[in-house]
Design a protein around this motif. Structure first.
Motif, PDB file in Angstrom:
ATOM      1  N   THR A   1      24.138  22.275   2.420  1.00 26.92           N
ATOM      2  CA  THR A   1      23.385  21.045   2.655  1.00 26.92           C
ATOM      3  C   THR A   1      24.324  19.857   2.523  1.00 26.92           C
ATOM      4  O   THR A   1      25.518  20.008   2.229  1.00 26.92           O
ATOM      5  CB  THR A   1      22.210  20.915   1.667  1.00 26.92           C
TER       6      THR A   1
ATOM      7  N   ASP B   1      19.848  32.908   7.139  1.00 32.18           N
ATOM      8  CA  ASP B   1      19.795  32.114   5.912  1.00 32.18           C
ATOM      9  C   ASP B   1      20.849  32.549   4.907  1.00 32.18           C
ATOM     10  O   ASP B   1      21.512  31.735   4.278  1.00 32.18           O
ATOM     11  CB  ASP B   1      18.396  32.202   5.278  1.00 32.18           C
ATOM     12  N   ASP B   2      21.036  33.866   4.766  1.00 29.85           N
ATOM     13  CA  ASP B   2      22.001  34.335   3.778  1.00 29.85           C
ATOM     14  C   ASP B   2      23.442  34.066   4.214  1.00 29.85           C
ATOM     15  O   ASP B   2      24.338  33.912   3.393  1.00 29.85           O
ATOM     16  CB  ASP B   2      21.815  35.830   3.523  1.00 29.85           C
TER      17      ASP B   2
ATOM     18  N   LYS C   1      16.814  23.262   7.782  1.00 28.96           N
ATOM     19  CA  LYS C   1      16.286  24.632   7.698  1.00 28.96           C
ATOM     20  C   LYS C   1      15.856  25.134   9.079  1.00 28.96           C
ATOM     21  O   LYS C   1      14.719  25.572   9.288  1.00 28.96           O
ATOM     22  CB  LYS C   1      15.115  24.699   6.707  1.00 28.96           C
TER      23      LYS C   1
ATOM     24  N   ASN D   1      24.693  30.333   3.594  1.00 28.14           N
ATOM     25  CA  ASN D   1      25.032  29.999   2.208  1.00 28.14           C
ATOM     26  C   ASN D   1      24.332  28.728   1.737  1.00 28.14           C
ATOM     27  O   ASN D   1      24.768  28.078   0.792  1.00 28.14           O
ATOM     28  CB  ASN D   1      26.549  29.828   2.034  1.00 28.14           C
ATOM     29  N   HIS D   2      23.251  28.371   2.434  1.00 27.00           N
ATOM     30  CA  HIS D   2      22.434  27.216   2.057  1.00 27.00           C
ATOM     31  C   HIS D   2      23.284  25.957   1.917  1.00 27.00           C
ATOM     32  O   HIS D   2      23.198  25.215   0.938  1.00 27.00           O
ATOM     33  CB  HIS D   2      21.677  27.502   0.754  1.00 27.00           C
TER      34      HIS D   2
ATOM     35  N   GLY E   1      21.408  23.463   7.634  1.00 31.32           N
ATOM     36  CA  GLY E   1      20.916  23.837   6.312  1.00 31.32           C
ATOM     37  C   GLY E   1      19.957  22.816   5.750  1.00 31.32           C
ATOM     38  O   GLY E   1      18.980  23.166   5.076  1.00 31.32           O
TER      39      GLY E   1
END
Length: 649
Positions: free
Chosen positions: A160, A153-154, A220, A157-158, A217
């Protein structure tokens, strides 16, 4: 961790082997003559010994004649030897003693360090061989393990869809994949089959990888990323093993996405022969086909891949049930470029004069990667000059730098070369201005940039998806403007037009062989773009036309180029005054913007001359043809002005 340990163990084993080799092959110490114990005692009492060194029961010494000797004290006589014979001589200062007699060390203790060294060496060698030969379930140096990296997840960098600009239709196409990964039951209930593979096709830098990360992203889900070249190794069977390992790991993490970048490295057409790969690549591709075909219905693993050469992929890879959906990611239009620029300008301080809509208009054909590089170069330029914000001049300079390279203002250029460059670039600009459908001139410079001696930039009014025959013919005339201007004004030609001639020839040949734009050859294609040739597929293919047709193609290409040259020559002869005016202004200012060029072209501005230097172009600099053309063009301009005055009266 295991791979790191095996690497360390190899070097430790190598070091230990070197130490052992040194121990066994190092030359022995020089032999010391043995002396009887009683003889040694007598010599010490007589004062014939200069010094001795005592180690346990071993005594080494040097006589006054500088001869070395060695002797052994009988067991149990250590104390008496020292107290009775050695100490009196020491007190007289006639004998120097080092060490004292100690209890003899066990033989096994003396050789224990060597035994430990050998044992450690055997242990590490055993571990190394186990890893190398596949002991403990591992394969040789872990070659069979997948090199795919699971982004956490890190690390994601999220990203989207909100971070992806200029790809509206592409995002809509992938929304269905996101919906399935979030809520697969909805599709299973309706008996629908979600695509198992999505192929992202487009030029480099258009955002294929970034869009794939955005899908993961948005949904998820875990994201496995690997390059096509990571599957293929020199050992046959390794690539297939990596494919199996990758899909096994992905199924454990389902629902998830497997992203294969540059899939053409492993998915090329099989059996192509020359350039088509080797047995290892084909085995890897076969295993990939089997794994993708072996998915259960809606198993939750979706394969996404990116390539810019979809034409060389194996047809079996593209059939329904494998990569059954293709998303074309092209270069963004003007609206998309503006949105992308807004994203890359989020954390950059922009000045009030910056209009990203204008920047988007000035960058046709730029990919998202090019636009990101453009904004970064502008930020670097602003920081270099200690500015508090990025202004429009920084972005303008960065745009030209990205396309043509940095300005070489320190380069020493002769006056003759400056004049030639000024005439060349003015030829391009004036001819382009005279053509009705050509893009307007944005800037002209004779400052060297990259490999070019000068640069003429154009600013299209709108993006174009295709070109008409008339536009292509005008483009040919514009490309030849530099060469024709050199020939007319200076009565000589240079190598500076080589790139222009190459591009013009390519366009003319494409008009004849690909686009069917000649009556003589008709609407038939006679070949493909040479840049897209795939050796493994196209090398063995012969021409699909005769030698007579090939000769006709050459004649038509020559005719198109000659017609463009003649048109360009006539335009410049009729406007010789404009050509020289712009050339002289370039010599004076070196760089001219759009407004300055328009004023010069329309005669509303004139180059400013230095009285001491006189005219920039002297009488002997201009050819006779140019002088005659100049007189004609000046007379034509005067007649035109007189006609306009008569109309006003």
């Amino acid at each position: 961790m295991k791979r790191r340990f095996s690497g360390v163990s190899f070097y430790l084993v190598l070091l230990l082997m070197l130490l052992m080799a040194y121990r066994f092959i190092s030359p022995p110490r020089q032999a010391v003559p043995e002396m009887d114990y009683n003889t040694m005692v007598t010599s010490i009492q007589n004062g014939d010994v200069k010094s001795i060194e005592i180690h346990n029961r071993i005594v080494r010494g040097v006589t006054k004649e500088d001869k070395s000797f060695q002797s052994i004290i009988p067991e149990g006589a250590e104390d008496s030897f020292y107290n009775k014979y050695v100490q009196p001589q020491v007190e007289k200062a006639s004998l120097k003693v080092t060490g004292i007699p100690e209890e003899t060390t066990s033989k096994w203790i003396s050789i224990l360090p060597s035994l430990l060294l050998v044992g450690v060496m055997i242990f590490f060698w055993f571990v190394f061989m186990q890893n190398a030969q596949g002991g403990g379930g591992g394969r040789m140096m872990n070659f069979g393990k997948s090199k795919a990296k699971q982004l956490k997840d890190d690390e994601m960098n999220h990203v989207t869809f909100a971070d992806v600009a200029g790809l509206h239709e592409e995002k809509e196409e992938l929304e269905e994949i996101v919906d399935f990964l979030k809520n697969p039951r909805k599709f299973v209930k309706m008996g629908a089959r979600i695509p198992k593979g999505v192929l992202m096709v487009g030029p480099p830098g258009t955002g294929k990888t970034y869009l794939s990360k955005a899908v993961a992203g948005e949904a998820k889900v875990p994201f496995f990323t690997i390059s096509g070249s990571d599957f293929v190794e020199m050992f046959v069977g390794v690539g297939a093993s990596r494919v199996r390992d990758l899909f096994q790991n992905a199924k454990k993490m389902a629902p998830c996405i497997i992203f294969i970048d540059e899939i053409d490295a492993v998915g090329r057409i099989r059996g192509a022969g020359v350039g088509g790969g080797h047995d290892e690549r084909e085995q890897t591709l076969n295993q990939l086909l089997v794994e993708m075909d072996g998915f259960g219905t809606n198993e939750g693993v979706i394969v996404m891949a990116a390539t810019n050469r979809a034409d060389i992929l194996d047809p079996a890879l593209l059939r329904p049930g494998r990569f059954d959906r293709t998303v074309t990611v092209g270069r963004p239009d003007i609206r998309g470029r503006e949105e992308i620029l807004n994203i890359h300008a989020r954390k950059k301080p922009l000045a009030q004069d910056v209009d990203l809509k204008v920047v988007a208009k000035r960058t046709p054909g730029f990919t998202p990667a090019d636009l990101e590089n453009l904004m970064n170069e502008a930020a670097l330029l602003a920081a270099r000059f200690n500015k508090s914000s990025i202004d429009m001049d920084d972005i303008e300079e960065a745009s030209i730098k990205v396309q043509a390279g940095p300005a070489k203002k320190s380069k020493v250029v002769s006056e003759k070369e400056r004049k030639l460059t000024a005439v060349h670039e003015a030829g391009h600009a004036v001819v382009s201005r005279l053509l009705p459908n050509h893009d307007p001139v944005h800037m002209i410079t004779i400052i060297p940039r990259g490999a070019a001696g000068g640069f003429t930039a154009y600013l299209p009014d709108e993006d174009q998806s295709f070109m008409t025959k008339g536009q292509m013919e005008e483009h040919l005339v514009s490309l030849l403007g530099g060469r024709v201007a050199e020939s007319l004004v200076l009565d000589d030609i240079s190598t500076g037009a080589s790139n222009d001639i190459e591009r013009a020839t390519k366009i003319a040949r494409a008009m004849v062989t690909q686009y069917g734009m000649t009556k003589e050859l008709g609407t038939i294609t006679y070949g493909t773009d040479d840049e897209q040739v795939f050796m493994g597929r196209d090398f063995s293919r012969g021409r699909h036309f005769s030698d007579e047709t090939a000769s006709m193609i050459d004649r038509q290409v020559r005719a198109i180029i000659d017609h463009a040259y003649t048109t360009c020559e006539n335009l410049l002869k009729e406007n010789m005054d404009k050509l020289l005016r712009v050339s002289e202004a370039l010599l004076e200012r070196e760089t001219i913007n759009r407004k300055e060029f328009e004023d010069l072209f329309l005669g509303q501005a004139q180059p400013s001359y230095d009285p001491d230097k006189g005219d920039i172009f002297k009488e002997e600099d201009i050819s006779e043809r140019a002088k005659e053309a100049l007189k004609e063009s000046e007379k034509k301009s005067a007649d035109k002005l007189a006609g306009e005055d008569n109309k006003e009266d």
